[in-house]
Design a protein around this motif. Sequence first.
Motif, PDB file in Angstrom:
ATOM      1  N   VAL A 227     -20.531 -29.603  18.779  1.00 49.23           N
ATOM      2  CA  VAL A 227     -20.159 -28.221  18.453  1.00 49.23           C
ATOM      3  C   VAL A 227     -19.462 -28.175  17.101  1.00 49.23           C
ATOM      4  N   ASP A 228     -19.926 -27.275  16.245  1.00 49.36           N
ATOM      5  CA  ASP A 228     -19.257 -26.992  14.974  1.00 49.36           C
ATOM      6  C   ASP A 228     -19.169 -25.491  14.832  1.00 49.36           C
ATOM      7  N   GLY A 229     -18.067 -25.008  14.268  1.00 50.56           N
ATOM      8  CA  GLY A 229     -17.978 -23.573  14.084  1.00 50.56           C
ATOM      9  C   GLY A 229     -16.758 -23.150  13.318  1.00 50.56           C
ATOM     10  N   ARG A 230     -16.577 -21.833  13.300  1.00 49.34           N
ATOM     11  CA  ARG A 230     -15.421 -21.285  12.601  1.00 49.34           C
ATOM     12  C   ARG A 230     -15.038 -19.948  13.213  1.00 49.34           C
ATOM     13  N   ILE A 231     -13.767 -19.620  13.062  1.00 47.15           N
ATOM     14  CA  ILE A 231     -13.246 -18.322  13.468  1.00 47.15           C
ATOM     15  C   ILE A 231     -12.733 -17.655  12.197  1.00 47.15           C
ATOM     16  N   GLU A 232     -13.379 -16.573  11.812  1.00 48.15           N
ATOM     17  CA  GLU A 232     -12.983 -15.839  10.614  1.00 48.15           C
ATOM     18  C   GLU A 232     -12.087 -14.687  11.046  1.00 48.15           C
ATOM     19  N   VAL A 233     -10.852 -14.671  10.532  1.00 44.87           N
ATOM     20  CA  VAL A 233      -9.925 -13.603  10.899  1.00 44.87           C
ATOM     21  C   VAL A 233      -9.760 -12.647   9.729  1.00 44.87           C
ATOM     22  N   GLY A 234      -9.678 -11.370  10.059  1.00 44.35           N
ATOM     23  CA  GLY A 234      -9.480 -10.341   9.052  1.00 44.35           C
ATOM     24  C   GLY A 234      -8.460  -9.333   9.537  1.00 44.35           C
ATOM     25  N   GLU A 235      -8.124  -8.409   8.689  1.00 44.44           N
ATOM     26  CA  GLU A 235      -7.124  -7.388   8.987  1.00 44.44           C
ATOM     27  C   GLU A 235      -7.455  -6.601  10.255  1.00 44.44           C
ATOM     28  N   ASP A 236      -8.769  -6.388  10.508  1.00 40.92           N
ATOM     29  CA  ASP A 236      -9.157  -5.571  11.666  1.00 40.92           C
ATOM     30  C   ASP A 236     -10.332  -6.125  12.458  1.00 40.92           C
ATOM     31  N   ARG A 237     -10.704  -7.383  12.214  1.00 47.86           N
ATOM     32  CA  ARG A 237     -11.799  -7.982  12.975  1.00 47.86           C
ATOM     33  C   ARG A 237     -11.654  -9.491  13.049  1.00 47.86           C
ATOM     34  N   VAL A 238     -12.300 -10.056  14.053  1.00 46.52           N
ATOM     35  CA  VAL A 238     -12.384 -11.508  14.228  1.00 46.52           C
ATOM     36  C   VAL A 238     -13.843 -11.829  14.502  1.00 46.52           C
ATOM     37  N   ARG A 239     -14.343 -12.860  13.835  1.00 46.88           N
ATOM     38  CA  ARG A 239     -15.720 -13.274  14.087  1.00 46.88           C
ATOM     39  C   ARG A 239     -15.741 -14.771  14.375  1.00 46.88           C
ATOM     40  N   VAL A 240     -16.412 -15.128  15.470  1.00 43.10           N
ATOM     41  CA  VAL A 240     -16.584 -16.529  15.855  1.00 43.10           C
ATOM     42  C   VAL A 240     -18.044 -16.897  15.631  1.00 43.10           C
ATOM     43  N   LEU A 241     -18.250 -17.972  14.905  1.00 36.35           N
ATOM     44  CA  LEU A 241     -19.589 -18.500  14.663  1.00 36.35           C
ATOM     45  C   LEU A 241     -19.592 -19.948  15.127  1.00 36.35           C
ATOM     46  N   ALA A 242     -20.537 -20.303  15.973  1.00 34.02           N
ATOM     47  CA  ALA A 242     -20.592 -21.671  16.498  1.00 34.02           C
ATOM     48  C   ALA A 242     -22.037 -22.156  16.513  1.00 34.02           C
ATOM     49  N   THR A 243     -22.202 -23.400  16.165  1.00 35.07           N
ATOM     50  CA  THR A 243     -23.497 -24.064  16.246  1.00 35.07           C
ATOM     51  C   THR A 243     -23.393 -25.147  17.309  1.00 35.07           C
ATOM     52  N   LEU A 244     -24.253 -25.055  18.291  1.00 30.92           N
ATOM     53  CA  LEU A 244     -24.254 -26.011  19.398  1.00 30.92           C
ATOM     54  C   LEU A 244     -25.350 -27.041  19.191  1.00 30.92           C
ATOM     55  N   GLY A 245     -25.029 -28.288  19.407  1.00 30.16           N
ATOM     56  CA  GLY A 245     -26.018 -29.350  19.328  1.00 30.16           C
ATOM     57  C   GLY A 245     -26.988 -29.271  20.499  1.00 30.16           C
ATOM     58  N   MET A 246     -27.939 -30.158  20.504  1.00 27.20           N
ATOM     59  CA  MET A 246     -29.011 -30.150  21.501  1.00 27.20           C
ATOM     60  C   MET A 246     -28.481 -30.144  22.931  1.00 27.20           C
ATOM     61  N   MET A 247     -27.505 -30.978  23.221  1.00 26.56           N
ATOM     62  CA  MET A 247     -27.005 -31.096  24.586  1.00 26.56           C
ATOM     63  C   MET A 247     -26.337 -29.794  25.057  1.00 26.56           C
ATOM     64  N   PHE A 248     -25.531 -29.184  24.189  1.00 26.17           N
ATOM     65  CA  PHE A 248     -24.837 -27.956  24.562  1.00 26.17           C
ATOM     66  C   PHE A 248     -25.724 -26.718  24.485  1.00 26.17           C
ATOM     67  N   SER A 249     -26.844 -26.804  23.782  1.00 24.80           N
ATOM     68  CA  SER A 249     -27.743 -25.650  23.651  1.00 24.80           C
ATOM     69  C   SER A 249     -28.230 -25.151  25.003  1.00 24.80           C
TER      70      SER A 249
END
Length: 92
Positions: A50-72
């Motif tokens: 698993v690799d990803g990021r959580i982008e935080v802003g003044e009025d929003r949060v975005r989570v982006l994650a890439t799952l490898g084959m096993m977690f897919s």
Amino acid sequence: MSQITIERSHSLGLESVRQKTDQLAEKLTRDYGVACAWEGDTLKFTRSGVDGRIEVGEDRVRVLATLGMMFSMLSGQIEKEIERKLDKALAA
């Protein structure tokens, strides 16, 4: 590989949402062995499969994650768990 994108609005302000994201990162590290590091207003996280990021802003949060084959294969369950933990962190 599978991609997960989750976005939530909030009215907490940047500093408060950064603190809540920090608390969430501590929980992810403790519960799942995820390594986390801030780069500006983005919290990057990684662990085997698993690799990803959580982008935080003044009025929003975005989570982006890439799952490898096993977690897919579990992407639906993982997405629901991320949504649950994110919603709980933003409400607390």
